[in-house]
Design a protein around this motif. Structure first.
Motif, mmCIF file in Angstrom:
data_model
loop_
_atom_site.group_PDB
_atom_site.id
_atom_site.type_symbol
_atom_site.label_atom_id
_atom_site.label_comp_id
_atom_site.label_asym_id
_atom_site.label_seq_id
_atom_site.Cartn_x
_atom_site.Cartn_y
_atom_site.Cartn_z
ATOM 1 N N LEU A 1 8.415 15.692 -19.520
ATOM 2 C CA LEU A 1 7.102 16.180 -19.095
ATOM 3 C C LEU A 1 5.996 15.469 -19.869
ATOM 4 C CD1 LEU A 1 5.228 18.048 -17.546
ATOM 5 C CD2 LEU A 1 5.592 19.783 -19.325
ATOM 6 N N VAL A 2 6.157 15.364 -21.180
ATOM 7 C CA VAL A 2 5.139 14.691 -21.996
ATOM 8 C C VAL A 2 4.915 13.264 -21.487
ATOM 9 C CG1 VAL A 2 4.653 13.767 -24.299
ATOM 10 C CG2 VAL A 2 5.517 16.105 -24.053
ATOM 11 N N ASP A 3 5.979 12.548 -21.223
ATOM 12 C CA ASP A 3 5.834 11.172 -20.766
ATOM 13 C C ASP A 3 5.235 11.113 -19.364
ATOM 14 O OD1 ASP A 3 6.519 8.308 -21.551
ATOM 15 O OD2 ASP A 3 7.407 8.449 -19.542
ATOM 16 N N ALA A 4 5.582 12.072 -18.525
ATOM 17 C CA ALA A 4 5.022 12.101 -17.171
ATOM 18 C C ALA A 4 3.512 12.323 -17.196
ATOM 19 C CB ALA A 4 5.704 13.188 -16.340
ATOM 20 N N LEU A 5 3.001 12.897 -18.288
ATOM 21 C CA LEU A 5 1.565 13.136 -18.433
ATOM 22 C C LEU A 5 0.862 12.003 -19.170
ATOM 23 C CD1 LEU A 5 1.694 16.943 -19.274
ATOM 24 C CD2 LEU A 5 0.604 15.935 -17.255
ATOM 25 N N HIS A 6 1.534 10.883 -19.316
ATOM 26 C CA HIS A 6 0.949 9.756 -20.038
ATOM 27 C C HIS A 6 -0.380 9.322 -19.426
ATOM 28 C CE1 HIS A 6 0.435 5.524 -21.306
ATOM 29 N NE2 HIS A 6 1.041 5.908 -22.410
ATOM 30 N N ASP A 7 -0.451 9.284 -18.097
ATOM 31 C CA ASP A 7 -1.678 8.850 -17.428
ATOM 32 C C ASP A 7 -2.804 9.863 -17.579
ATOM 33 O OD1 ASP A 7 -0.444 6.526 -16.663
ATOM 34 O OD2 ASP A 7 -0.009 7.177 -14.612
ATOM 35 N N ARG A 8 -2.472 11.086 -18.001
ATOM 36 C CA ARG A 8 -3.507 12.082 -18.297
ATOM 37 C C ARG A 8 -3.782 12.124 -19.802
ATOM 38 N NH1 ARG A 8 -3.350 17.649 -15.063
ATOM 39 N NH2 ARG A 8 -5.472 17.631 -15.938
ATOM 40 N N ASN A 9 -3.398 11.064 -20.486
ATOM 41 C CA ASN A 9 -3.720 10.859 -21.904
ATOM 42 C C ASN A 9 -3.052 11.893 -22.809
ATOM 43 O OD1 ASN A 9 -4.924 8.934 -23.513
ATOM 44 N ND2 ASN A 9 -6.821 10.077 -23.771
ATOM 45 N N LEU B 1 6.456 17.339 -12.158
ATOM 46 C CA LEU B 1 6.372 16.167 -13.010
ATOM 47 C C LEU B 1 7.702 15.878 -13.699
ATOM 48 C CD1 LEU B 1 2.851 16.764 -14.580
ATOM 49 C CD2 LEU B 1 3.481 14.939 -12.986
ATOM 50 N N ILE B 2 8.381 16.917 -14.156
ATOM 51 C CA ILE B 2 9.683 16.726 -14.809
ATOM 52 C C ILE B 2 10.684 16.133 -13.834
ATOM 53 C CG2 ILE B 2 11.650 17.946 -15.833
ATOM 54 C CD1 ILE B 2 9.520 19.969 -16.948
ATOM 55 N N ASP B 3 10.747 16.735 -12.655
ATOM 56 C CA ASP B 3 11.730 16.272 -11.663
ATOM 57 C C ASP B 3 11.415 14.862 -11.160
ATOM 58 O OD1 ASP B 3 12.985 18.690 -11.953
ATOM 59 O OD2 ASP B 3 12.189 19.570 -10.104
ATOM 60 N N GLY B 4 10.138 14.476 -11.188
ATOM 61 C CA GLY B 4 9.764 13.161 -10.686
ATOM 62 C C GLY B 4 9.641 12.093 -11.757
ATOM 63 N N HIS B 5 9.955 12.460 -13.001
ATOM 64 C CA HIS B 5 9.809 11.508 -14.100
ATOM 65 C C HIS B 5 10.766 10.336 -13.919
ATOM 66 C CE1 HIS B 5 10.625 10.197 -18.392
ATOM 67 N NE2 HIS B 5 9.336 9.987 -18.255
ATOM 68 N N GLU B 6 10.247 9.106 -14.066
ATOM 69 C CA GLU B 6 11.054 7.925 -13.749
ATOM 70 C C GLU B 6 11.218 6.955 -14.913
ATOM 71 O OE1 GLU B 6 9.126 6.216 -10.371
ATOM 72 O OE2 GLU B 6 10.030 7.643 -8.950
#
Length: 462
Positions: A110-118, A429-434
């Protein structure tokens, strides 16, 4: 007053030097006492190291002169998700449980999936379902494997430090260790012993902090607590210089912590701590240091009324004091919640818009726009005017989770719908993390982890 209140930083600095000279720093390491005791103008008595204020002032001033001024922060506000959490909130059931490796992986994704939200961070805590010796190394491995931020963890043991350093080398990242002085004026922590073990290796950065608790382990006066904090930090930095060379620079930051006088716990989400944040921002700048604010931390255990109130107030205070880096957390920094992290992004975005202020130029004065709009439509319909369509996203922050409808247009469904939207977004976001770590580095991380397993197994702690 003993000094001009307009000279706050100089006054605190001078008072701290007086504390260093009069009170001294306790140390439980005979080798350190012997090492500094051999230096000129240093007095060691009954385990306390007494330095002359003028010597400390000179060493610190020389380091500050070598340190470039911190850049003024600008741009979006960054959120640090935290690494200290030992509990985890189940996204579907709200169960609070000791964090496991599987939880750590989910949180890291989740944290990494939010990278684009800083948002920045890694595995939110050291997993409790692995042997004690392996927990920090496992946290680093999860951070490295599931985020783009590398092997992040908090090193609390000398054995762990070795393997974390190896893992960071895989990513060409430097390794450092930190010392938290035990307030008041005491050097005896495990972190101190780790730092001493690496002190001769100048490739390892060493930084210093302390945690004076206002009214508990420090004076009840906020300024007095900051004087103690500065004294502890400057004395420790100078002792490290005396043990190595005076021209070696050590990182440090000045902190003090508000306390709930009923429970005795540290509290970040209170007005007194926000006053501390404002003061320590300026004190750290005085020494050419920079520090993030703890603007999104709350003592609530789950997202809800208390979390919203404390997080919102902290975010606004942080934005108004010019901070561009917030830290997040539930129950101080004990509990990680994916839902709360999504809500933190919403609170941060609100505060960021406030911090950005308003445009003030000829275009914004809008004299020509007003005249032309009324000429085209005497009713003055700015809602449909092209300038509104072109600029409304610059003027208005548009929430992703909040309901702003009036009663007639509201969806009067179950309460806490914003919470459910946050949970759904976290799950999406977790399920879509790539993100995938490249195969060579993944194998290298797994090899370090396997060596750590072998080591701790032989030591009987894995």
């Amino acid at each position: 007053l003993r000094c001009d209140p307009g000279e706050t930083q100089n006054c605190i600095h001078d008072s701290a030097l007086e504390v260093i000279e009069r009170v001294g720093m306790y140390c439980d390491r005979p080798d350190v006492l012997d090492g500094v005791g051999e230096r000129a103008n240093v007095r060691v008595e009954e385990g306390r190291i007494y330095l002359r204020g003028e010597d400390c002032d000179r060493m610190i001033s020389e380091q500050v002169a070598r340190t470039p001024p911190p850049e003024e922060p600008e741009g979006p506000i960054r959120i640090s998700s935290g690494l200290y959490n030992h509990h985890y909130v189940d996204l579907e059931t709200d169960e609070i449980r000791p964090i496991t490796a599987a939880d750590g992986i989910e949180g890291a994704r989740l944290v990494d999936a939010l990278h684009d939200r800083n948002v920045r961070g890694g595995c939110p805590g050291a997993p409790t379902d692995v042997p004690t010796g392996l927990r920090e190394v496992t946290q680093a491995a999860i951070s490295a494997t599931y985020t783009r931020h590398g092997p992040l963890t908090v090193v609390t043991g000398l054995d762990n430090a070795r393997f974390v350093r190896e893992m960071r080398e895989v990513f060409d990242m430097g390794f450092g260790t930190g010392i938290h002085v035990v307030s008041p004026m005491c050097l005896e922590s495990e972190e101190f012993h780790i730092a001493l073990a690496y002190l001769d290796d100048e490739s390892v950065s060493v930084s210093v902090a302390s945690m004076p608790m206002i009214g508990a382990t420090a004076p009840v006066h906020i300024i007095g607590a900051l004087v103690l904090a500065v004294a502890e930090i400057l004395a420790t930095v100078c002792i490290l210089k005396l043990l190595t060379t005076e021209d070696r620079d050590f990182g440090f930051s000045i902190d003090a912590y508000a306390v709930d006088m009923h429970t005795g716990s540290i509290v970040f989400s209170c007005p007194e701590q926000q006053l501390v944040e404002m003061l320590r921002r300026d004190i750290n700048r005085f020494y050419r240091r920079q520090k993030v604010t703890r603007s999104l931390r709350t003592h609530a255990k789950l997202a809800g009324l208390q979390a919203g109130l404390e997080t919102g107030a902290g975010a606004v205070a942080g934005a108004l004091m010019g901070s561009h880096a917030f830290t997040a957390g539930l129950s101080l920094d004990e509990v990680f919640s994916g839902e709360k992290l999504i809500l933190d992004c919403e609170a941060r975005d609100w505060a960021e818009r406030l911090q950005r202020g308003v445009q003030f130029d000829d275009e914004a004065l809008a004299v020509d726009l007003i005249a032309k709009a009324l000429e085209e439509d005497p009713r003055g319909n700015f809602f449909g005017h092209p300038s509104t369509a072109g600029h409304f996203r610059e003027t208005y922050w548009l929430p992703k989770l909040l309901d702003r409808n009036l009663l007639a247009g509201a969806d009067l469904g179950p309460p806490e719908q914003a919470r459910q939207r946050a949970k759904s977004e976290a799950r999406r976001l977790i399920d879509g993390h790539e993100f995938e770590l490249d195969p060579d580095r993944r194998r290298a991380v797994e090899a370090v982890l396997e060596r750590a397993r072998d080591y701790f197994r032989s030591e009987g702690s894995a």
